[in-house]
Scaffold this motif. Structure first.
Motif, PDB file in Angstrom:
ATOM      1  N   ILE A  79       0.856  -1.191   0.000  1.00  0.00           N
ATOM      2  CA  ILE A  79       0.000   0.000   0.000  1.00  0.00           C
ATOM      3  C   ILE A  79       0.885   1.231   0.000  1.00  0.00           C
ATOM      4  N   ILE A 100      -0.711  -0.617  -4.325  1.00  0.00           N
ATOM      5  CA  ILE A 100      -2.126  -0.238  -4.193  1.00  0.00           C
ATOM      6  C   ILE A 100      -2.119   1.208  -3.728  1.00  0.00           C
ATOM      7  N   MET A 102      -3.288   4.829  -2.304  1.00  0.00           N
ATOM      8  CA  MET A 102      -4.171   5.386  -1.282  1.00  0.00           C
ATOM      9  C   MET A 102      -4.213   6.910  -1.404  1.00  0.00           C
ATOM     10  N   LEU A 115      -7.058   4.146   4.771  1.00  0.00           N
ATOM     11  CA  LEU A 115      -6.224   2.956   4.892  1.00  0.00           C
ATOM     12  C   LEU A 115      -6.928   1.897   5.737  1.00  0.00           C
ATOM     13  N   CYS A 119      -8.519  -1.808   4.437  1.00  0.00           N
ATOM     14  CA  CYS A 119      -8.131  -3.095   5.023  1.00  0.00           C
ATOM     15  C   CYS A 119      -9.344  -3.844   5.582  1.00  0.00           C
ATOM     16  N   ASN A 132      -5.868  -9.276  -0.311  1.00  0.00           N
ATOM     17  CA  ASN A 132      -6.659  -8.362  -1.132  1.00  0.00           C
ATOM     18  C   ASN A 132      -7.790  -9.157  -1.789  1.00  0.00           C
ATOM     19  N   ILE A 139      -1.004  -8.675   0.936  1.00  0.00           N
ATOM     20  CA  ILE A 139      -0.500  -7.314   1.141  1.00  0.00           C
ATOM     21  C   ILE A 139       0.504  -7.391   2.289  1.00  0.00           C
ATOM     22  N   ILE A 142       3.265  -1.388   4.054  1.00  0.00           N
ATOM     23  CA  ILE A 142       2.796  -0.029   3.760  1.00  0.00           C
ATOM     24  C   ILE A 142       4.026   0.861   3.629  1.00  0.00           C
TER      25      ILE A 142
END
Length: 387
Positions: A79, A100, A102, A115, A119, A132, A139, A142
């Motif tokens: 992420i 991914i 954000m 976020l 999730c 995911n 995932i 981050i």
């Protein structure tokens, strides 16, 4: 006489830079060996109160290594923010993983609420892994970017990471010297809260080594692995045996000599930048249609970059402001184009990108060097007032 050119962000090299670099040259320690590299690592770690630091060639290589030591593989997803410089995301692709994207909040950093929502609503937590629902991929991590010296909402982000067993890599390439003044992470520096933090010393940063960066962590295992990978993964230095694919990412002694002199001045650079920020803010608040983006009230920011928000009440739009100030010999730049809209990433997954799109249309960065004089600030303000 013509008005002098006011650059956006340039180095301030008025300390012991020449002395230290000259010493490195005179002693002929100019490559990746040499005492300044170790000293710069030690003093950077001490400054940010981290267990250790490992020098790298730039912030991008630091992020690449950070992903590897955090166990991200080509089978995983990461992420990332859409509103940042593309170098924060490209290392995900170096690994072969998928990003991914954000949205941001009003700090320009990753939106912690979205976020959490992503999730909870778009993923499943199965056997200790966040999966995911759309791609069925794991995932793993981050990447949080502390934009312009602001700081993301790390309390909420770390709660999400803990809940879903996610590694947190802090891209603090713009935020060395920023730390929390309130909350559960009081006195914790940007880059020292997640699993790994990365700093950049590019020429436009608050302190510079020309190029170069630093990886920091409180995890001794991750630090050892980072040092191993950044020095070609030698298992036997004498006989040149290598136990995995490594990288030639270590900083040179010349760069480190420059960095030490810069680190000695960092707190003064921050004071100057904060002073100039307040000069800008006080005057620009009186100009209809303009405002200066705030830094979080719970942090001591390094005030690296200043964001000028141009509202519809102002007679010029973003691009017209850039062109106009250029005629006045003032260098400004637009905020980055969203990474999720760049050609290599147009097919990547995104989640509720809203605020980031607005900020792209309305924000420019204005001169912010630590050697910027008060009359330079006043000149920029006068240019903006005369419309």
């Amino acid at each position: 006489m013509n008005q002098k050119f006011i650059p956006l962000s340039v180095p301030n090299l008025k300390g012991k830079e020449l002395e230290y670099v000259t010493h490195a040259v005179e002693t002929e320690w100019v490559s990746t060996g040499g005492p300044y590299v170790n000293e710069f690592e030690e003093k950077t770690a001490k400054y940010v109160n981290a267990r250790g630091a490992v020098s790298v060639q730039n912030g991008t290589s630091g992020l690449h290594i950070a992903l590897q030591v955090c166990g991200v593989t080509r089978l995983d997803e990461v992420i990332v923010p859409t509103l940042t410089f593309i170098a924060a995301v490209n290392p995900v692709k170096y690994i072969g993983a998928e990003p991914i994207f954000m949205d941001c909040d009003d700090s320009l950093c990753m939106d912690a609420e979205k976020l959490k929502d992503f999730c909870q609503m778009q993923c499943s937590f199965i056997d200790g892994q966040l999966i995911n629902n759309k791609t069925r991929k794991h995932i793993k991590a981050i990447i949080v970017v502390h934009v312009f010296g602001n700081m993301a909402k790390m309390e909420q982000i770390m709660e999400v990471a803990t809940s879903y067993n996610l590694k947190v890599i802090e891209d603090a390439t713009e935020a060395i010297g920023t730390y929390y003044t309130n909350g559960p992470y009081v006195n914790k520096f940007a880059g020292t809260i997640g699993d790994v933090g990365v700093y950049s010393f590019n020429g436009n940063k608050i302190m510079t080594t020309g190029g170069g960066g630093m990886v920091v962590s409180d995890d001794a295992v991750l630090l050892k692995k980072t040092k191993h990978l950044t020095t070609q993964a030698k298992s036997d230095e004498l006989y040149y045996m290598h136990d995995e694919i490594g990288y030639n990412y270590r900083m040179t002694n010349l760069q480190a000599a420059l960095g030490l002199a810069q680190l000695e001045q960092l707190e003064n650079f921050i004071k100057i930048k904060e002073k100039n920020y307040r000069l800008y803010k006080g005057a620009i608040e009186e100009i209809a249609g303009l405002s200066i983006l705030e830094f979080d009230k719970n942090i001591r920011s390094n005030h690296w970059f200043y964001g000028l928000y141009i509202n519809y009440d102002y007679p010029l739009d973003r691009d017209e402001v850039i062109r106009y100030l250029s005629t006045k010999r003032v260098q400004v730049r637009p905020i980055w184009g969203l990474i999720s809209e760049q050609i290599p990433y147009v097919d990547s997954q995104t989640y509720k990108i809203e605020k980031a799109s607005d900020y792209v249309r309305h924000v420019v960065n204005i001169p912010c060097s630590s050697n910027l004089k008060e009359d330079d600030v006043e000149y920029v303000i006068d240019c903006l007032k005369k419309l």
